[in-house]
Design a protein around this motif. Structure first.
Motif, PDB file in Angstrom:
ATOM      1  N   UNK A  33       0.831  -1.201   0.000  1.00  0.00           N
ATOM      2  CA  UNK A  33       0.000   0.000   0.000  1.00  0.00           C
ATOM      3  C   UNK A  33       0.865   1.250   0.000  1.00  0.00           C
ATOM      4  N   UNK A  34       1.973   1.220   0.730  1.00  0.00           N
ATOM      5  CA  UNK A  34       2.888   2.355   0.741  1.00  0.00           C
ATOM      6  C   UNK A  34       3.484   2.573  -0.647  1.00  0.00           C
ATOM      7  N   UNK A  35       3.930   1.499  -1.286  1.00  0.00           N
ATOM      8  CA  UNK A  35       4.508   1.623  -2.627  1.00  0.00           C
ATOM      9  C   UNK A  35       3.489   2.189  -3.615  1.00  0.00           C
ATOM     10  N   UNK A  56      10.416   8.458   4.238  1.00  0.00           N
ATOM     11  CA  UNK A  56      11.292   7.627   5.060  1.00  0.00           C
ATOM     12  C   UNK A  56      10.669   7.275   6.407  1.00  0.00           C
ATOM     13  N   UNK A  57      10.082   8.258   7.079  1.00  0.00           N
ATOM     14  CA  UNK A  57       9.481   8.015   8.392  1.00  0.00           C
ATOM     15  C   UNK A  57       8.296   7.063   8.258  1.00  0.00           C
ATOM     16  N   UNK A  58       7.483   7.272   7.238  1.00  0.00           N
ATOM     17  CA  UNK A  58       6.319   6.413   7.008  1.00  0.00           C
ATOM     18  C   UNK A  58       6.783   4.989   6.716  1.00  0.00           C
ATOM     19  N   UNK A  59       7.816   4.853   5.911  1.00  0.00           N
ATOM     20  CA  UNK A  59       8.335   3.523   5.574  1.00  0.00           C
ATOM     21  C   UNK A  59       8.854   2.802   6.819  1.00  0.00           C
ATOM     22  N   UNK A  60       9.517   3.509   7.713  1.00  0.00           N
ATOM     23  CA  UNK A  60      10.011   2.898   8.947  1.00  0.00           C
ATOM     24  C   UNK A  60       8.862   2.381   9.803  1.00  0.00           C
ATOM     25  N   UNK A  61       7.793   3.170   9.915  1.00  0.00           N
ATOM     26  CA  UNK A  61       6.652   2.757  10.730  1.00  0.00           C
ATOM     27  C   UNK A  61       5.944   1.567  10.091  1.00  0.00           C
ATOM     28  N   UNK A  62       5.760   1.585   8.780  1.00  0.00           N
ATOM     29  CA  UNK A  62       5.105   0.462   8.085  1.00  0.00           C
ATOM     30  C   UNK A  62       5.926  -0.811   8.272  1.00  0.00           C
ATOM     31  N   UNK A  63       7.242  -0.704   8.158  1.00  0.00           N
ATOM     32  CA  UNK A  63       8.109  -1.869   8.353  1.00  0.00           C
ATOM     33  C   UNK A  63       8.008  -2.393   9.773  1.00  0.00           C
TER      34      UNK A  63
END
Length: 103
Positions: A33-35, A56-63
């Protein structure tokens, strides 16, 4: 949500408790969904911001959330799926959810 990084540049901030005031954008905690949101430039449209936004911050939280949601390995052997019992008077199944034909 958009926030100020201190230098006047907008940055994406994740409001996990959903308590910050202002315009936000909903995203499933899923890497796909992020991609898709990045590819479609959905954050800029949802937050009414023109220009690039770092994710970057959103990707860290999703991970982090994806790692937390990973099922733990079990040593039990899987068996047949139990058939839910239904409370005929209330229309609720034993787990408390209403009966549905869409599962």
């Amino acid at each position: 949500m958009l926030s100020d990084d201190g230098a006047g540049d907008p940055v994406l901030v994740v409001d996990e408790r959903r308590r910050m005031p202002g315009r936000g954008a909903w995203l499933h905690p899923d890497q796909r969904c992020l991609e898709l949101a990045v590819r479609r430039r959905a954050f800029g449209r949802a937050l009414r911001h023109t220009g690039p936004l770092g994710v970057d911050v959103v990707e860290q939280v999703v991970t982090r959330l994806a790692v937390q949601d990973q099922p733990q390995h079990s040593t039990t052997v899987p068996g047949p799926t139990p058939v839910p019992t239904v409370d005929r008077e209330s229309g609720l199944e034993a787990d408390g959810y209403p009966m549905s034909t869409h599962r």
